[in-house]
Write an enzyme that holds these catalytic residues in place. Sequence first.
Site, PDB file in Angstrom:
ATOM      1  N   GLU A 249      57.602  25.321  38.275  1.00  0.00           N
ATOM      2  CA  GLU A 249      57.477  26.713  37.837  1.00  0.00           C
ATOM      3  C   GLU A 249      56.715  27.472  38.905  1.00  0.00           C
ATOM      4  O   GLU A 249      55.905  26.893  39.621  1.00  0.00           O
ATOM      5  CB  GLU A 249      56.650  26.794  36.543  1.00  0.00           C
TER       6      GLU A 249
ATOM      7  N   CYS B 268      40.399  67.467  63.043  1.00  0.00           N
ATOM      8  CA  CYS B 268      41.548  66.566  63.186  1.00  0.00           C
ATOM      9  C   CYS B 268      41.579  65.954  64.589  1.00  0.00           C
ATOM     10  O   CYS B 268      41.523  66.689  65.581  1.00  0.00           O
ATOM     11  CB  CYS B 268      42.830  67.337  62.911  1.00  0.00           C
TER      12      CYS B 268
ATOM     13  N   TYR C   7      53.230  35.762  30.724  1.00  0.00           N
ATOM     14  CA  TYR C   7      54.265  34.733  30.860  1.00  0.00           C
ATOM     15  C   TYR C   7      53.712  33.427  30.304  1.00  0.00           C
ATOM     16  O   TYR C   7      52.632  33.007  30.715  1.00  0.00           O
ATOM     17  CB  TYR C   7      54.597  34.492  32.325  1.00  0.00           C
TER      18      TYR C   7
ATOM     19  N   CYS D  97      43.858  67.322  57.036  1.00  0.00           N
ATOM     20  CA  CYS D  97      43.940  68.316  58.088  1.00  0.00           C
ATOM     21  C   CYS D  97      44.720  69.470  57.486  1.00  0.00           C
ATOM     22  O   CYS D  97      45.835  69.285  57.001  1.00  0.00           O
ATOM     23  CB  CYS D  97      44.691  67.740  59.290  1.00  0.00           C
TER      24      CYS D  97
ATOM     25  N   CYS E 276      44.969  67.597  66.334  1.00  0.00           N
ATOM     26  CA  CYS E 276      45.139  69.020  66.667  1.00  0.00           C
ATOM     27  C   CYS E 276      43.816  69.767  66.733  1.00  0.00           C
ATOM     28  O   CYS E 276      43.788  70.932  67.117  1.00  0.00           O
ATOM     29  CB  CYS E 276      46.057  69.688  65.659  1.00  0.00           C
TER      30      CYS E 276
ATOM     31  N   ASP F 128      49.951  34.551  40.035  1.00  0.00           N
ATOM     32  CA  ASP F 128      48.542  34.767  40.335  1.00  0.00           C
ATOM     33  C   ASP F 128      47.959  35.766  39.345  1.00  0.00           C
ATOM     34  O   ASP F 128      48.059  36.971  39.521  1.00  0.00           O
ATOM     35  CB  ASP F 128      48.413  35.290  41.769  1.00  0.00           C
TER      36      ASP F 128
ATOM     37  N   LYS G  57      50.056  24.719  46.630  1.00  0.00           N
ATOM     38  CA  LYS G  57      49.560  26.043  47.025  1.00  0.00           C
ATOM     39  C   LYS G  57      50.176  26.481  48.339  1.00  0.00           C
ATOM     40  O   LYS G  57      50.194  25.723  49.305  1.00  0.00           O
ATOM     41  CB  LYS G  57      48.040  25.973  47.199  1.00  0.00           C
TER      42      LYS G  57
ATOM     43  N   LYS H   8      53.812  29.602  40.379  1.00  0.00           N
ATOM     44  CA  LYS H   8      52.408  29.731  39.996  1.00  0.00           C
ATOM     45  C   LYS H   8      52.026  31.191  40.170  1.00  0.00           C
ATOM     46  O   LYS H   8      51.721  31.648  41.269  1.00  0.00           O
ATOM     47  CB  LYS H   8      51.541  28.835  40.885  1.00  0.00           C
TER      48      LYS H   8
HETATM   49  S1  IVH Z   1      49.568  24.889  34.048  1.00  0.00           S
HETATM   50  C1  IVH Z   1      46.377  21.872  32.801  1.00  0.00           C
HETATM   51  N1  IVH Z   1      51.540  26.498  34.813  1.00  0.00           N
HETATM   52  O1  IVH Z   1      47.250  28.306  37.788  1.00  0.00           O
HETATM   53  C2  IVH Z   1      47.402  22.775  33.380  1.00  0.00           C
HETATM   54  N2  IVH Z   1      49.301  27.080  35.391  1.00  0.00           N
HETATM   55  O2  IVH Z   1      44.993  25.759  38.322  1.00  0.00           O
HETATM   56  C3  IVH Z   1      46.926  24.148  33.619  1.00  0.00           C
HETATM   57  N3  IVH Z   1      49.085  29.189  36.618  1.00  0.00           N
HETATM   58  O3  IVH Z   1      44.651  28.002  35.473  1.00  0.00           O
HETATM   59  C4  IVH Z   1      47.822  25.152  34.092  1.00  0.00           C
HETATM   60  N4  IVH Z   1      51.231  29.687  36.640  1.00  0.00           N
HETATM   61  O4  IVH Z   1      45.897  30.221  35.646  1.00  0.00           O
HETATM   62  C5  IVH Z   1      50.203  26.261  34.805  1.00  0.00           C
HETATM   63  N5  IVH Z   1      53.345  27.833  35.387  1.00  0.00           N
HETATM   64  C6  IVH Z   1      52.018  27.609  35.385  1.00  0.00           C
HETATM   65  C7  IVH Z   1      51.103  28.504  36.002  1.00  0.00           C
HETATM   66  C8  IVH Z   1      49.739  28.194  35.982  1.00  0.00           C
HETATM   67  C9  IVH Z   1      50.019  30.077  37.000  1.00  0.00           C
HETATM   68  C10 IVH Z   1      47.629  29.296  36.886  1.00  0.00           C
HETATM   69  C11 IVH Z   1      46.754  29.113  35.672  1.00  0.00           C
HETATM   70  C12 IVH Z   1      45.955  27.868  35.918  1.00  0.00           C
HETATM   71  C13 IVH Z   1      46.038  27.713  37.406  1.00  0.00           C
HETATM   72  C14 IVH Z   1      46.130  26.233  37.786  1.00  0.00           C
END
Ligand code: IVH
Length: 662
Positions: free
Chosen positions: A112, A402, A220, A420, A405, A116, A310, A114
Amino acid sequence: MKDPTREIEQLREELRRHEHLYYVADAPEITDAEYDALMRRLQALEEQHPELVTPDSLSRRVGGKPREGFVKVRHSVPMLSLDNALNEKELRDFDRRVRELLGGAEFRYVTELKMDGLSMAAHYHDWAFVRAVTRGDGQVGEDVTENARTIRSLPLRVRGELTAFEVRGETVMNRRAFERLNAERDEKGLSRFANPRNAAAGSLRVLEPQITASRRLDYYTYFLFVEGRPAFDSHWESLEAMARMGFKVNAHRRLCAGVDEVLAFCAGWETRREELPYEIDGVVVKVDSIQQQVALGFTAKSPRWAIAYKYPARQAITTVENIEVQVGRTGALTPVARLKPVEVGGVTVARATLHNEDEIERLGLEIGDKVVIERSGDVIPKVVRVSSQGSYRKKFHMPSHCPVCGGKIVREEGEAASRCINTNCSARLKESILHFASRGVMNIDGVGEALVDQLVDRGLVKSVADLYDLTEESLLTLERMGRKSAANVLRNIANSRKSPLPRVITALGIRFVGERTAVFLAEHFGSMERIGSATLDELQGAEEVGPKVAESIFQFFREPRNQELIERLFAAGLEFTYKSTRPPGGPLKGLTFVVTGTLPHLSRDEVKKTIETAGGKVAASVSKKTNYLVAGEDPGSKMDKARELGIPILDEEQLLHLVRDN
Ligand code: IVH
């Protein structure tokens, strides 16, 4: 060599401070990558010296303490975090450990994105949303129910066989909402949020739910628990079930047969991440079978059945060597940091925008300081924060005149920008011409920075209208301009005369009037003349035009210089009238549509627009009166209902065909 006891002590102290800054104060001082490096060093030392591990070591904890002011709630099951894999090797190491621990049994991974943001748990009873809790320190979070209730993608009521359960997921702010929020804050003279994650955190953890409501957060989900245990036998099934129940589940996920497929998924999204409407910082990889997850178990801090792959940080630290100002099309002065060149995610960066004076103040930045810079979807990187002050520092002052000019610089009451005010300023003129000629506006290829500089500096162009009076003779006097390129430029300029009215309106560069508003204005008024003579009230009759935008348009057309420009553009033969592309009635006239799931290209708003522009209607739920269901990925219960009633189902492409072919 350093004494390990002392080094461990120091690391813990340092990490504790940064953890507080990051999780509690929302004001980190180091990058995530630097934090991870410190944590890894601590973990490595503790592994070498297990006798020095104490229960309060940060390596055994997951987050920070919740802030004062919210009711604290203990999580049913701790909300852990994940171990990171920073490269292919570390991901393969993870895979090897999983395979060994599973003793050769077959298994699959779910990948999936990740996202932010902030993780949050949401509880449901009798199909209704009852409570939301932030992660907090992983054991105890903050009750943010009323704020979460305002998140539109969090369903208040769900369907399906499950009546009482908990979901967990990520609260995020998409880039658009983030940009809009910062633009609004600029206008109000408030400080900007550094990134969408901070903006999401700042929006969820406010005491007034109305503020959260205005921030357009998204939620999500990625976990589904019943009585503290996963609700299905596999993670994939949970994701599908949540999507069916009405939760937003990220459509970009995959069931992978092995680590190579996982790596392909990771690599694919690393190159395409900028295309996403929200920010991601990696990929989460989970073992699919819950039985196998149980067998793998947990370490003190994180599950053994999952890992976060990451992406390399798009942040770097470098020195601000100078702060210069740039003059934009509206005369607004933007301070830009000149940086000691540094590589960020494969690109060398030497400048970063500082937006305005208040932003420099907020950052506490002076010339000579070391700063954290970040490159995201934007072209120009930005300064996130000061990482350490320079030993020789120099304060920046907005110039009073400015730099281009020499005209007077004015900062109006309540405005973040200094401007300006000389409308003849050559910097403003250059920016106006570049905007006029740019892609998506008048599309004049060949009229770029180098040419515009010369045209303006030699006095050949004093107004965008002068572009239409250029001759081969005058162009040939310029440097690096041969007959062939001159002919090209002239032909492209001539062709731009055919650009439809909405583009001409956009090209004028009226404040707050972008492409979209320009289309609405053209649709509503049908001609430049009618827009120019409309009253404030009449202007507000056009779609999405409020008092602020109306005022700006109204004033624009009252300014003598602009009137002259418009007359000259008309004389040059530009398109000043508009025939609505909406056929009377429209191809979808009399048809009712319902939309479900995520479509590959169009957002919800866009599908709705498409259907309505073509004369169709969009209803919220499927009934016997529905003519078509438009379904994307992860359709909800509407799909089942449509099938039940025998209503034809279209995908995005089929819908667009229907619009075009009818
Ligand atoms: S699973 C024990 N799935 O990433 C499992 N985390 O360090 C915990 N995050 O704290 C998280 N997308 O804030 C999971 N599809 C996803 C995620 C996700 C973003 C974030 C979440 C978590 C951190 C993982």
